[in-house]
Each structure stands twice: as C-alpha cells, then as structure tokens.
Motif scaffolding. Structure first.
Motif, mmCIF file in Angstrom:
data_model
loop_
_atom_site.group_PDB
_atom_site.id
_atom_site.type_symbol
_atom_site.label_atom_id
_atom_site.label_comp_id
_atom_site.label_asym_id
_atom_site.label_seq_id
_atom_site.Cartn_x
_atom_site.Cartn_y
_atom_site.Cartn_z
ATOM 1 N N ARG A 148 50.739 -24.897 43.187
ATOM 2 C CA ARG A 148 52.106 -24.529 42.544
ATOM 3 C C ARG A 148 52.431 -23.061 42.451
ATOM 4 N N GLN A 149 51.375 -22.390 42.124
ATOM 5 C CA GLN A 149 51.785 -20.926 42.137
ATOM 6 C C GLN A 149 51.599 -20.126 43.289
ATOM 7 N N THR A 150 51.188 -20.388 44.470
ATOM 8 C CA THR A 150 51.243 -20.007 45.761
ATOM 9 C C THR A 150 51.642 -20.696 46.726
ATOM 10 N N TRP A 151 52.881 -21.495 46.488
ATOM 11 C CA TRP A 151 53.188 -22.469 47.358
ATOM 12 C C TRP A 151 53.831 -21.885 48.534
ATOM 13 N N GLY A 152 54.403 -20.592 48.330
ATOM 14 C CA GLY A 152 54.909 -20.073 49.523
ATOM 15 C C GLY A 152 53.930 -19.789 50.396
ATOM 16 N N ALA A 153 52.974 -19.060 50.031
ATOM 17 C CA ALA A 153 51.796 -18.767 50.808
ATOM 18 C C ALA A 153 51.186 -20.040 51.338
ATOM 19 N N GLN A 154 51.145 -20.994 50.695
ATOM 20 C CA GLN A 154 50.277 -22.197 51.200
ATOM 21 C C GLN A 154 51.264 -22.818 52.333
ATOM 22 N N LEU A 155 52.491 -22.687 52.304
ATOM 23 C CA LEU A 155 53.459 -23.444 52.982
ATOM 24 C C LEU A 155 53.266 -22.790 54.314
ATOM 25 N N MET A 156 53.166 -21.388 54.357
ATOM 26 C CA MET A 156 53.067 -20.451 55.457
ATOM 27 C C MET A 156 51.524 -21.015 56.331
ATOM 28 N N THR A 157 50.662 -21.057 55.392
ATOM 29 C CA THR A 157 49.411 -21.562 56.100
ATOM 30 C C THR A 157 49.378 -22.825 56.679
ATOM 31 N N LEU A 158 50.022 -23.739 55.973
ATOM 32 C CA LEU A 158 50.311 -25.049 56.548
ATOM 33 C C LEU A 158 50.884 -24.816 57.893
ATOM 34 N N LEU A 159 52.010 -24.329 57.847
ATOM 35 C CA LEU A 159 52.836 -24.124 58.943
ATOM 36 C C LEU A 159 52.127 -23.336 60.373
ATOM 37 N N THR A 160 51.224 -22.421 59.732
ATOM 38 C CA THR A 160 50.435 -21.984 60.791
ATOM 39 C C THR A 160 49.336 -22.807 61.365
ATOM 40 N N VAL A 161 48.541 -23.708 60.482
ATOM 41 C CA VAL A 161 47.700 -24.547 60.942
ATOM 42 C C VAL A 161 48.538 -25.463 61.904
ATOM 43 N N THR A 162 49.607 -26.199 61.495
ATOM 44 C CA THR A 162 50.371 -27.111 62.155
ATOM 45 C C THR A 162 50.844 -26.719 63.524
ATOM 46 N N LEU A 163 51.171 -25.155 63.627
ATOM 47 C CA LEU A 163 51.695 -24.796 64.882
ATOM 48 C C LEU A 163 50.359 -24.689 65.973
ATOM 49 N N SER A 164 49.329 -24.230 65.295
ATOM 50 C CA SER A 164 48.203 -23.991 65.840
ATOM 51 C C SER A 164 47.599 -25.530 66.453
ATOM 52 N N ARG A 183 33.743 -33.665 33.878
ATOM 53 C CA ARG A 183 34.545 -32.582 33.576
ATOM 54 C C ARG A 183 34.723 -31.414 34.697
ATOM 55 N N TYR A 184 33.693 -30.961 35.141
ATOM 56 C CA TYR A 184 33.587 -30.302 36.253
ATOM 57 C C TYR A 184 34.480 -30.510 37.528
ATOM 58 N N LEU A 185 34.806 -31.698 37.807
ATOM 59 C CA LEU A 185 35.593 -32.096 38.786
ATOM 60 C C LEU A 185 37.099 -31.876 38.517
ATOM 61 N N PHE A 186 37.033 -32.407 37.278
ATOM 62 C CA PHE A 186 38.506 -32.171 36.538
ATOM 63 C C PHE A 186 39.202 -30.885 36.397
ATOM 64 N N PHE A 187 38.199 -29.910 36.254
ATOM 65 C CA PHE A 187 38.730 -28.419 36.234
ATOM 66 C C PHE A 187 39.224 -27.910 37.550
ATOM 67 N N ILE A 188 38.296 -28.255 38.409
ATOM 68 C CA ILE A 188 38.237 -27.936 39.799
ATOM 69 C C ILE A 188 39.916 -28.536 40.465
ATOM 70 N N LEU A 189 39.908 -29.781 39.893
ATOM 71 C CA LEU A 189 41.245 -30.251 40.544
ATOM 72 C C LEU A 189 42.356 -29.669 39.718
ATOM 73 N N THR A 190 42.150 -29.439 38.597
ATOM 74 C CA THR A 190 43.439 -28.707 37.874
ATOM 75 C C THR A 190 43.599 -27.421 38.437
ATOM 76 N N GLN A 191 42.627 -26.745 38.546
ATOM 77 C CA GLN A 191 42.707 -25.505 39.493
ATOM 78 C C GLN A 191 43.331 -25.441 40.782
ATOM 79 N N THR A 192 43.229 -26.463 41.290
ATOM 80 C CA THR A 192 43.613 -26.614 42.781
ATOM 81 C C THR A 192 45.046 -26.812 42.781
ATOM 82 N N GLY A 193 45.263 -27.867 41.813
ATOM 83 C CA GLY A 193 46.796 -28.094 41.473
ATOM 84 C C GLY A 193 47.541 -26.814 41.214
ATOM 85 N N ARG A 194 47.174 -26.045 40.123
ATOM 86 C CA ARG A 194 47.819 -24.823 39.619
ATOM 87 C C ARG A 194 47.989 -23.829 40.978
ATOM 88 N N ASN A 195 47.012 -23.752 41.613
ATOM 89 C CA ASN A 195 46.866 -22.920 42.714
ATOM 90 C C ASN A 195 47.911 -23.171 43.627
#
Ligand SMILES: Nc1ncnc2c1ncn2[C@@H]1O[C@H](COP(=O)(O)OP(=O)(O)OP(=O)(O)O)[C@@H](O)[C@H]1O
Ligand SMILES: Nc1ncnc2c1ncn2[C@@H]1O[C@H](COP(=O)(O)OP(=O)(O)OP(=O)(O)O)[C@@H](O)[C@H]1O
Ligand SMILES: [Mg+2]
Ligand SMILES: [Mg+2]
Lengths: 239, 295, 295, 239
Positions: free
Chosen positions: B16-32, B2-14
């Motif tokens: 979805r909710q912060t996809w703007g910031a996530q995309l920004m980080t991704l872009l940054t990592v990509t560029l770097s 169950r622990y893993l399930f919660f962690i993955l649910t959390q991750t998925g939710r994060n």
C-alpha cells in the motif's frame, strides 16, 4: 541474559572512540551503570553524548576498550543475540528516526511488532504511553504532519512502549516546553520505578538539577561523574 | 501462527505504501518477461520455419553411368560418412526425363520426340536441416565430386544462399537482440528492486535498530519478490500471447504464410520461463536486501 | 559572467555527488540509443537487401504470336498502366532457346538437334522493388493474361513467396522489437531521470527556500541532461558500431554475404539519432524538474 | 522593496490556518512587527509557532487573512518577486534542512551563491559567522558527521550569513548547551543591532526572560503579546 551476578547493566572499560581522521569523541572512559538506576549524561554540544549512546546500542563500535551490556560482550555478540538484546533496549534518538509516512500508532507499533506481541496488547500499551505524554489526540496522524515537539514525544513513546529493561533518551526535551518536559520526565520516573534502567542525555539543567541521580558529565570526550551510586536500587530489576 | 500474520500484514502495508515503486517493478518484470519470451518465440519459429523449408535443400550428383543396385549401399555409406544426410534417392534417366517435362510445364511438347536416354543417371541427396553450415554444404559438394563415376554436383546455389542469408539474418537479429534485452532486463529488474529498497532503507534501518529478527525483515521482501515474479510473468506472458495473436492475424493471409505455421511457445517452455522469472525475482529481492540487514 | 560560473560549479558538484545515479542514467541512455539505432540499422539493411534481391522479381508473359516492333509502345503503355514497372524486355523464340540451353547447363546437348522455333514469344517484366505487395503481383499477373495475345503468365511463385515471407518476418521482428524497445527506452530514461531528481528533491527544495532563481536551479539540470545526452548517444553509437563490425566479421564470409553488403547507418541518419537523443535528454530533465520548482 | 511608509516588515491581518481535517493551528491572528525589532515567539509544543514561521516565508498559505512581508502581499506575489524576497529572509528551520552530503562550508555557501556573491565574500562571510558560533574547526566536515547541536549551529549560520533583512529562527537552542546558546543569542543581537529584524521561536525561558523585547505567546493557535512595541528602533533599518 541478566543474571544476578551481573548487577551492572552497562559497563564501559577503557573505551575510546576516534572518528577519522582525528576527532576524539570519547577518551579512555570507564564506568558502570547498575540495573534500575537513572543516570543523566550532560556536557556541551559535541561532547560525545550521542556517541556514547550509539556505543551502548552497538550502532557504532568503539576504537578501543570493552563494552558489556546486560552480560553481553558487544565485541563478540552474535546477530541473533544482538537482535534479542535490542528488543529489550528502548532508544529515543536525538533525530527521532520516525517513519514520516506512517501514523503515530504505526510508528510505535513497530517496536512492539518486532517482539511479536498480539494486537490487543499493542493497542493498550500505545494508548497507555501516549496518555502519559498527552498525545492521544494525534494517534492516527502521520508523523510528518506533527510539530517537532510532538514528533519528539512519539520517539520517546516508541522507546518506552515496549517496557524495555534499558531506556536511552538522547536530548528528550530539546523541542518541548516545560509542561511537556515534565510529562516526559514523569514517564521516565514511572518506568524507572518499575525497574527500567534509564539513561538521559541532556543539556537541560532544569530536569536534572533537583534529582538525586548520578550525573555523568562529558567534556571533550572525558568523563566526570558526580553523585552517589545508589546501592538500594538493585532489587527493582525486572526479568 | 502470529509470525505469519505479522509478515503478511507487513507485506500488505508495504504494497500500500510503496505502490508506485511496486508498480514500476511490476512493469519492469512484465516488460522483461515479454521481451525475453518474445525473442524466444521468434527464434523458435524461425528455427521451425527453417526446418520446414529445409526439406528442399538437396544436392544432385550426376553420374556417368548407372549405379547397379548392388553398389548402392556402398555408395550410400560413402556419402553418409561425410555429412548428416537425411535421405538418398537414386534417379534413372527416365525419372529425370519425367521431371524435366514437369519443369518445362506447358512447354513440355519440346520433349515430345525424345526419350530420356540422353539424360545422365543421378543421385539426389537430402540433408538434415542445418542451415548454419552453408560452407559445409560447399565442402560436401566438393567431396561428392570425388565419388566414383561422379560427373558434376549441382545444388540450388543461388536460392540456398539467399534463403540461408535470410535465415541467418533473422538468427543474428534474434540472438543479438535477445542477448541485449536479457542483459537490460536483468539490469532493470535488479536496479528497480534496489531502488525500491533504497526508498525503504530508513524503514529497514529502523527495524534493525528495534531488534527485528532477520526473518521479520526478510519475510515480507521475499513474499513481495515472489508476488512480483508471479504477476509480472503472468502479465508478460499474456502480453506475449496478444502479440502472437496480432502477428498471426496480421500476416497470416491466405496463400502467403500458410507455408509456415506461426505457433506459440510449447507449454513446457512457457512454464520454464514462468518459473525462472519467479525465482529470479525472489532471489533478486533477497539478494539486494542483504546489504541492508547487517548485525 | 558570474552566473555561468555558478551554474557550471553547481553542475560539476552534482556530477561528483550523484555519480552513481548519473552513471545509471548514462548507461540507460546508452542502452536506449544502442537499442533504437541497432534496430534501425537492421531495418535499414533489410530494406536495402530486399531492394538488391528484388532485381530478380520478374513476370513473364507468353504470347501466341510475335509482337511487331510497331505494336510494342502500345503494349508497353498498357502494361505500365497497371503497375510500377521497372523494365520491359521483349524476347524472341531464339533468345528464349539460348536461355533454355543455359538453364539446362551441362545437359544442353538435349537441345542439340532443335532450333528454338517451337518456343513462344514472350515479354519479361521487371517490377520496381516493392516486396510488400505480393498480393498486388498476383493481381498484376491476372491483368497481364488479359493482354492481346497473352497465352500464360509465369512468375517465380514459390521463390517469391518464400523470399517475401522472410523479408516480412524480418520486418515484423524489427518493427515490433523496435517499438517495444523505444517504449522501454523512453520509460527507462524518464524513470531514471525522475529518480535522480527525487534523490535531489531535498536539494532543490532547499534552493527554493533560499530564494534561488529558476535559472539557477534549472541551469545545472539542463546542462546535466544535455551532457547525458551527448555522452550517452556517443557511447550508444560507438557500441552500435562495434556490434556492426562484429556482425560484419562474423557473417560476411566469402561467397556468402557478398551478395549483400551489410552497411552502417548513413551519416545523416546517425546524426539525427544523435541530435534527437540529446534533445530528448535535455527536454526530459527539464520536464521532470518542473514539479520540483514551484513558487 | 522596503519603503519608508512601511515601517512594518511583517504584518498579519486576521490570519487563520486550519490543517485538514480540523486542526486549528492559528486562529484569527493580527499583529505587526516593525523593521529592526527583535521578537520572541513562545508557546507550548503544537501551539503553532512553526506554522506562523512557515506563513511568513510563504512555505504554506493561510486559510484566511492577509499577510504583508516587507511591502509584498503574499497572496498575490509573483514567483520572481518571491525569490528575491526569500533571498532577503534568513530562516533557521527547526529541522535544520541541511544537505547531509555537503560540508558545513558548502551548506552555508548555498545561501550566498543563490545571490551570486563572489567567492571571496562568501568565504569571508562564512568564516565570520562560524567564528561567532565557535564552529570554525568543523568547516570542512560533512554535516551528517556532526553532532546534532553542531548541525543546529550550521543551520543558524546559514540563515545569518547572508545578512538578511529578516531572520527567522525556529527553536534555535533546542540542541545546544547554555554556552552555545549564549553564542547564538550574541549573533542574533549583533545582527539585530545592524538592523536585521529577528523573530525567534523558542521554549527556552532562559533566553528571553531578561530581554526587553516583545514576547508573542501562542497557545492553541491564539496569540497574546506582552512587552512594549519599541518606537525608537525604526531608524536602524538597512536597505
Ligand atoms: N559519524 C561521525 N563522523 C565523524 N565525526 C563525528 C561523527 N559523529 C559525531 N562526530 C563528532 O564527534 C563529536 C561528538 O559527537 P556527538 O554526536 O557524540 O556529540 P553530542 O555530545 O551528542 O553533541 P550534541 O549535544 O550536539 O548532540 C563531535 O565533535 C562530532 O562532530
Ligand atoms: N502539515 C501539517 N498537517 C497537519 N497538521 C499539522 C501540520 N503541521 C502542523 N500541524 C499541526 O498544527 C499544530 C501546530 O503545529 P506547529 O508545528 O506550528 O507547532 P509548534 O508551535 O511549532 O510546535 P513545536 O514547539 O512542537 O515545534 C500542531 O497540532 C500540529 O500537529
Ligand atoms: Mg547528540
Ligand atoms: Mg515548531
């Protein structure tokens, strides 16, 4: 955690809290609250009610004195033990502390998920508590789309849903009309009957006027307790 | 579990909710990753190109007499003593004469009536590829004049200098840019991660107040950092590959760059960059969450 | 004027309260200016260096007879027709012989018994500095073979190619890096400004609710952007200057780079970068505030 | 802005507000509030009180209907006029909307600075209003270091300090004890006597039980007005 030789679930010994530079929020306060008790904490605005609640759940440290919560000395408690303890304490904060972008369901579920409850239990608990508070119709609404009074009930629901051994409610009826206030008090009474210790900080005389509970009156950081310490409540504790 | 399930649910939710910031980080990592590996690629190729062109870096020692074969080992030893020498060739006047003819090209009839005997004996010395050290070449040439029988030492002075200059300029550009960029990349990644976390500070604070265990809080952040690293470096590497193709297509005209094969990063080095950036992202996110999860 | 006073007070307060974010923006602007101007500097110097070294790019046309002085203008016209020619020199066999002697250096005694008469007449053609166009040089040399009396056309094939290759490589690196960096810089600056404003969203919202006029809200943001631009580009330029000094000290050893003077950006171009980055910051901050000040 | 042929400072005509997808916050509401009046807006939690206040200050748009504030048709008002109008309306929001990193003084000063008042007037106004609310001792404290009730009073002080022609207070006593509540009501009465129109949304029966003002009761988005429209107040308007 709670052994039989610790009838007190909250014990303050000579607690003082000074906010820098010179605000005496609490001055030399000592008291005990027993398991299964319900207590009202009153006092004018700025008296130190919220400060006391913060000390109980270890969000803030006292300047002086000793606090024992359910057998744990808060000055020496380890992070893991503190986390376990917090899972057993439900707090309805005066400023709610809800996540605005999550729904009512998600907000309440957080409190249950940290205890790794299974989805079915989580759902049934949430419905149960929202039912008492007359909020089931808002269950899948984002909390920033709710009226202030509805948000307040969500905060209370989150504190109550995990069936804590200790429930702290800070001004739980400040944004509620009398009907909703009665619902909230009914929820607290129900939990209290099931063994939860309840501490309610409030200005609202109407909710404590007719109760038989002890009333802790704070003023300028000084404590004044009225009412009898109930001796017959102790058997109602839950493990 | 169950622990893993919660962690993955959390991750998925994060996500979805912060996809703007996530995309920004991704872009940054990509560029770097793109920046770093781009400069590494260029650097690599400059070094390779230098090595290939370096074949022609040679010194010629003119002698006033023939070196008898028996003396050659001793002389060779003396030469090798001073510097990193690749190859030593002893040249007789006849060989030198043939070469002179080749150099004169169509005008070789000038030499028709002559034999090579007026030309001196000489030694050609090919150096290991090391362009950094032009000053060293000068010292070496001075050393060579002290050899017994040495009359004069010659090397492609102008050409070597000009060529060396360009190799060096490239090197400076590549190293300095690389340093600046790696700096910025690090700064950007950590800054973006920090900002993402500041945006989630409320959430972390509430989790803390609800008594969430460290693992519960850190798990999703860790997975997030890891995924950012994986996707970011994959995208960065892909972008690099397209840059590489572009350069190759654009500047590899026939007869122009065939001298020099522009090649992609070797597999091990690409993999290393990949693994390192994943580690950096994971550790970075873990590190930046530290101040938010206390008590 | 009281209005100005309020705006300035506001600006001062903002700087004090959000100095962390402000510093971040400043650093970003500084780095961006540094990057851009660094690559511009390198690019500039590569072009200059290329121009200086380009002096030596010449083609030689060997002729089978002497060009009488009267014919020269006509021939010159024909040559200039095809390409951008810098200089044309007509060389007699005697002059060519002297040069051959110089080329042979210490070995010129080879030629002692000869006069230059066996050498052909030739024309040396110096081209305007244009390294891009190596293919053009080839075409031009083929054209030259069609001239009346032309026997053969020679040019420093290998050298020119190698040199051209390096100039081109430098150019690719500089342009590609410059493009990537300008992209990132723009992205970073706008992202940072946006984040700073998101952090101040509450404040802007409250101002709006209190009925602040647009000027009252925008004034401080404008001044802030402007100051960010001024300080950021000043710092960036200063950093660039130190980079420049470092390169100069480190790679300008005697006899090595004296061929090539590494020079700083001309004043007008530095000023242009300066002004542009200030404008960008000001406009950027103004632009990113737009969505926060409605109604 | 306020001409004599507009005795009504707030006029709602057939206003409905629907939040997507289907929440009827206000249903076909029409009323007038005259200059210089004091009005209480009551109703259970979620009745639509805050929604109505939001419509009055144009933070939100009605789904249907026509709103006129001090002679301005809100559906057609220009940004500059809206800004000028907002400077004349003081609002104490239910969630306070204070800037946590600024002091009490700075928070209140913002409302006066946008009107380009000079520093001396700003200081004297702030001291005056904080004095009535018993908060002068907290004037240079950051608002996030205040108790919730103190924050509420700061929000009220900010709304009142600019001496608006219209003051809207949303649940102004929710976090206040009875003494502080009385102080706040005294401030409102004082402003009202000076000509300010005051609209107070509240659940707290004790503050409107004994008043002679009109009471607007909202329930499920429907309006029910009790009490007499005062005819004798109109001469008390301020320009
Ligand atoms: N973080 C802090 N820093 C400094 N002073 C503080 C801080 N938090 C509270 N105080 C001060 O301590 C005193 C007690 O505050 P507390 O929040 O406990 O009051 P309260 O009884 O909860 O009041 P209310 O009913 O208004 O919520 C107040 O004077 C307040 O200004
Ligand atoms: N932004 C929104 N999006 C969707 N629904 C909303 C929004 N704001 C309010 N609502 C809903 O509209 C109804 C009226 O809300 P409002 O805030 O006006 O109530 P209220 O009378 O102020 O209640 P309270 O006394 O609890 O503050 C509520 O059911 C609420 O959930
Ligand atoms: Mg409190
Ligand atoms: Mg409301």
């Amino acid at each position: 955690m709670i052994s039989d030789d610790h009838p007190a679930i909250i014990e303050f010994v000579k607690i003082s809290k000074v906010y820098p530079p010179d605000i005496l929020a609490l001055v030399d306060i000592s008291f005990k609250i027993n398991k299964g008790e319900m207590v009202f904490l009153t006092g004018p605005s700025g008296a130190g009610k919220t400060t006391m609640i913060k000390l109980i759940c270890n969000i803030d440290k006292p300047t002086k004195g000793f606090i024992d919560i359910a057998g744990n000395d808060l000055s020496k408690i380890k992070p893991a033990a503190m986390q376990a303890l917090r899972q057993k304490i439900g707090v309805a904060y005066q400023d709610f502390r809800l996540l605005p972008r999550l729904t009512v369901f998600q907000n309440i579920a957080m409190a249950l998920e940290v205890k790794f409850m299974d989805g079915k239990t989580i759902r049934s608990r949430i419905h149960e508590v929202l039912n008492v508070l007359n909020m089931t119709n808002k269950i899948y609404k984002r909390t920033d789309k709710l009226s202030r009074g509805e948000q307040q009930r969500v905060a209370i629901a989150r504190a109550a849903a995990a069936r804590p051994i200790l429930l702290l409610a800070d001004e739980p009826t400040g944004n509620l009309d009398s009907q909703a206030g009665t619902d909230v008090m009914a929820l607290f009474s129900q939990l209290n009957e099931e063994g939860t210790t309840v501490v309610i900080a409030t200005h609202d005389k109407s909710i404590y006027r007719d109760s038989h509970c002890r009333i802790f009156h704070l003023d300028g950081g000084e404590l004044d307790i009225t009412g009898q310490e109930p001796e017959d409540r102790e058997q109602g504790t839950e493990t | 579990m169950r622990y893993l399930f919660f962690i993955l649910t959390q991750t998925g939710r994060n996500f979805r909710q912060t996809w703007g910031a996530q995309l920004m980080t991704l872009l940054t990592v990509t560029l770097s990753v793109l920046f770093f590996s781009f400069f590494y690629l260029i650097y690599n190729n400059v070094l390779q190109g230098a090595a290939r062109l370096g074949d022609e870096l040679r010194l010629i020692v003119f002698l006033d007499q023939e070196v008898v074969p028996e003396l050659r080992p001793a002389l060779e030893k003396k030469i090798r003593e001073f510097s990193e020498v690749e190859k030593i060739i002893f040249i007789s006047p006849t060989e030198a004469f043939t070469r002179l003819g080749e150099q004169l090209g169509n005008d070789r009839d000038v030499l028709d009536d002559l034999d090579g005997s007026f030309l001196p004996y000489s030694i050609e010395i090919y150096l290991k590829k090391d362009f950094k050290n032009l000053a060293g070449i000068k010292d070496f040439s001075e050393y060579l004049t002290t050899l017994p029988g040495a009359m004069k030492v010659q090397y492609g002075h102008g050409w070597v200098e000009r060529f060396g200059y360009f190799v060096n300029l490239s090197r400076i550009i590549v190293l300095l840019s690389g340093a600046l960029l790696t700096l910025t990349a690090t700064f950007m990644v950590s800054y973006t991660i920090r900002l993402t976390l500041v945006a989630r500070q409320d959430e972390l604070e509430i989790f803390r107040l609800l008594g969430a265990t460290n693992a519960f809080i850190k798990g999703p952040v860790l997975i997030e950092g890891f995924l950012q690293g994986v996707f970011g470096s994959t995208m960065g590497m892909t972008a690099l590959y397209f840059c590489f193709l572009w350069i190759q297509n654009h500047f590899n005209g026939p007869g122009f760059l065939n001298l020099f094969e522009f090649s992609f990063l070797p597999f091990t080095e690409a993999a290393l960059i990949f693994v390192c950036s994943i580690c950096l992202c994971t550790v970075g996110s873990l590190f930046s969450i530290r101040k938010f999860v206390r008590i």
